[in-house]
Design a protein around this motif. Sequence first.
Motif, PDB file in Angstrom:
ATOM      1  N   GLY A   1      -5.251  -6.366   8.247  1.00  0.00           N
ATOM      2  CA  GLY A   1      -4.421  -5.303   7.708  1.00  0.00           C
ATOM      3  C   GLY A   1      -5.182  -4.018   7.435  1.00  0.00           C
ATOM      4  O   GLY A   1      -5.970  -3.533   8.257  1.00  0.00           O
ATOM      5  N   GLN A   2      -4.961  -3.473   6.242  1.00  0.00           N
ATOM      6  CA  GLN A   2      -5.534  -2.174   5.898  1.00  0.00           C
ATOM      7  C   GLN A   2      -7.045  -2.222   5.815  1.00  0.00           C
ATOM      8  O   GLN A   2      -7.721  -1.256   6.188  1.00  0.00           O
ATOM      9  CB  GLN A   2      -4.954  -1.699   4.568  1.00  0.00           C
TER      10      GLN A   2
ATOM     11  N   TYR B   1      -8.450  -1.867   9.428  1.00  0.00           N
ATOM     12  CA  TYR B   1      -8.394  -0.490   9.924  1.00  0.00           C
ATOM     13  C   TYR B   1      -9.404   0.397   9.208  1.00  0.00           C
ATOM     14  O   TYR B   1     -10.011   1.284   9.809  1.00  0.00           O
ATOM     15  CB  TYR B   1      -6.983   0.064   9.745  1.00  0.00           C
ATOM     16  N   ARG B   2      -9.599   0.180   7.915  1.00  0.00           N
ATOM     17  CA  ARG B   2     -10.559   0.987   7.178  1.00  0.00           C
ATOM     18  C   ARG B   2     -11.976   0.729   7.665  1.00  0.00           C
ATOM     19  O   ARG B   2     -12.769   1.662   7.838  1.00  0.00           O
ATOM     20  CB  ARG B   2     -10.445   0.684   5.687  1.00  0.00           C
TER      21      ARG B   2
ATOM     22  N   GLU C   1      -4.883   3.712  11.559  1.00  0.00           N
ATOM     23  CA  GLU C   1      -3.604   3.020  11.730  1.00  0.00           C
ATOM     24  C   GLU C   1      -2.497   3.996  12.106  1.00  0.00           C
ATOM     25  O   GLU C   1      -1.644   3.704  12.953  1.00  0.00           O
ATOM     26  CB  GLU C   1      -3.259   2.273  10.440  1.00  0.00           C
TER      27      GLU C   1
ATOM     28  N   PRO D   1       0.820  -1.218   0.000  1.00  0.00           N
ATOM     29  CA  PRO D   1       0.000   0.000   0.000  1.00  0.00           C
ATOM     30  C   PRO D   1       0.853   1.268   0.000  1.00  0.00           C
ATOM     31  O   PRO D   1       1.950   1.278   0.547  1.00  0.00           O
ATOM     32  CB  PRO D   1      -0.805  -0.121   1.301  1.00  0.00           C
TER      33      PRO D   1
ATOM     34  N   SER E   1      -0.241   4.238   1.131  1.00  0.00           N
ATOM     35  CA  SER E   1      -0.614   5.116   2.239  1.00  0.00           C
ATOM     36  C   SER E   1      -1.289   4.268   3.306  1.00  0.00           C
ATOM     37  O   SER E   1      -1.789   3.179   3.029  1.00  0.00           O
ATOM     38  CB  SER E   1      -1.550   6.242   1.776  1.00  0.00           C
ATOM     39  N   ARG E   2      -1.287   4.776   4.531  1.00  0.00           N
ATOM     40  CA  ARG E   2      -1.917   4.078   5.644  1.00  0.00           C
ATOM     41  C   ARG E   2      -3.227   4.758   6.012  1.00  0.00           C
ATOM     42  O   ARG E   2      -3.428   5.945   5.746  1.00  0.00           O
ATOM     43  CB  ARG E   2      -0.976   4.049   6.852  1.00  0.00           C
ATOM     44  N   GLU E   3      -4.093   3.961   6.639  1.00  0.00           N
ATOM     45  CA  GLU E   3      -5.366   4.509   7.093  1.00  0.00           C
ATOM     46  C   GLU E   3      -5.149   5.469   8.258  1.00  0.00           C
ATOM     47  O   GLU E   3      -4.159   5.375   8.994  1.00  0.00           O
ATOM     48  CB  GLU E   3      -6.306   3.378   7.510  1.00  0.00           C
TER      49      GLU E   3
END
Length: 314
Positions: free
Chosen positions: A218-219, A222-223, A83, A76, A78-80
Motif C-alpha cells: 500500500g502507501q 509507494y513511499r 501513486e 489515509p 492523502s496519496r503518495e
Amino acid sequence: MSSLFAAVRPQVARVSTATLGIRTYRPKTSELHWKRTGRRRAQYQFRVPRYFRGPLHPIQPPKPSEPNSREFVPGPFSRERLEDHYHNTIASDLLVLTYTHQAPGVEPKKNDIKQRLREWDDSSPYHKNRPLRGPRGGTVLGLLDKPRTFRNVPGLTGITVHTMVKGAMQDNAHLAVAGMVVQSITGVRGTVVFAKKSVAPFDLRAGRAIGIKANMQGQLAYRFLGNLIDVVMPRIKEYKGAKGTSGDSSGNITFGFTPEQVILFPEIEVNYDMYPPKMIPGMHITVHTSANNDKEARKLLQGFGIPFYGKIRD
C-alpha cells in the motif's frame, strides 16, 4: 457584620428525605436524553465486543473499515506522489502498450494446458502412456495472460526488503544493526530469517538467525519506492539500474544495493553516527507487481523511473 447576621439567623437542622420516608424521583438517563434532544433512545444499543469469540458466535464484531470498530484506523488522507502518478499517467499508458484488440464477433483463443505441453516423439517403447512433457527450458509453466482491460492493468502490489548478515554467525550485534537499518528505511519492523539447512564450508548451521526481512504494501510501498527513485538512485555514481535478466517470470523484479549505497538513504544519512559503519549491510529489494510476466513488470518499473541495463529477457 457577617458574624452578627449569623448569630441572629435561626439554626435549622438539615434532615434528609430518607429519614422522613419521602421517596424522591430521579429521571433515567434515557428520559433526560429525550428531554434534551426531543427523541427517545432505543432500548437496545450495540456495543462492540472486546474479544472475537469465533465465526459462529451470534455477536460478531464489525469490519475494521467501519468507524465503530475497535480496529478502525482513520485515513489515509492523502496519496503518495508516485501513486498519483501511476493512476493519472502510467496506468493509461500501460493499457495502451499491452492492449490486444480483438474484432467483434471473434472468439478469443482458449489457453489449453495440453497445447502448452510437449508430446513424446515415440522414439523409444518407454514413451508409450507417458504424461506430456513440460515446456522447453524448465518444468514450471508460466502464468496465463488474460485479455487486457482497464480492470487488470499491471500495478504495484508490494515490496520486500531482504538482507543477509554474514557477520551474524560470529556476533549477533550485526543482526541488531541490520534490523535497525531495515526498520528505519522501510518503516516496518523486520522479521528474523533463520537458516533452513546447514552448510559446513560457511560454518552455517540450520536454525541460526542469518538475515532480516520486511514486507511493505500500500502507501508504505509507494513511499519507499518514491524515496528510492527520487533520492537514492540519482546519488549513486554511475548507477546502471537493475539487470534486464532479473525476474522470476511471474512479474517480480529484484535488484540490490551495496552497503555503500544503503548509506545514501536519508533515514540513514541523517543519523549516520547511530549505526556502526562496518555493520551496515547490503540488501536485496524485490518489487512485486500484478503483471503475469517480466516484460509487463519491466514496463511498469520503467514508467516509475527505474532503469534497466544489459540483455533484456522477456
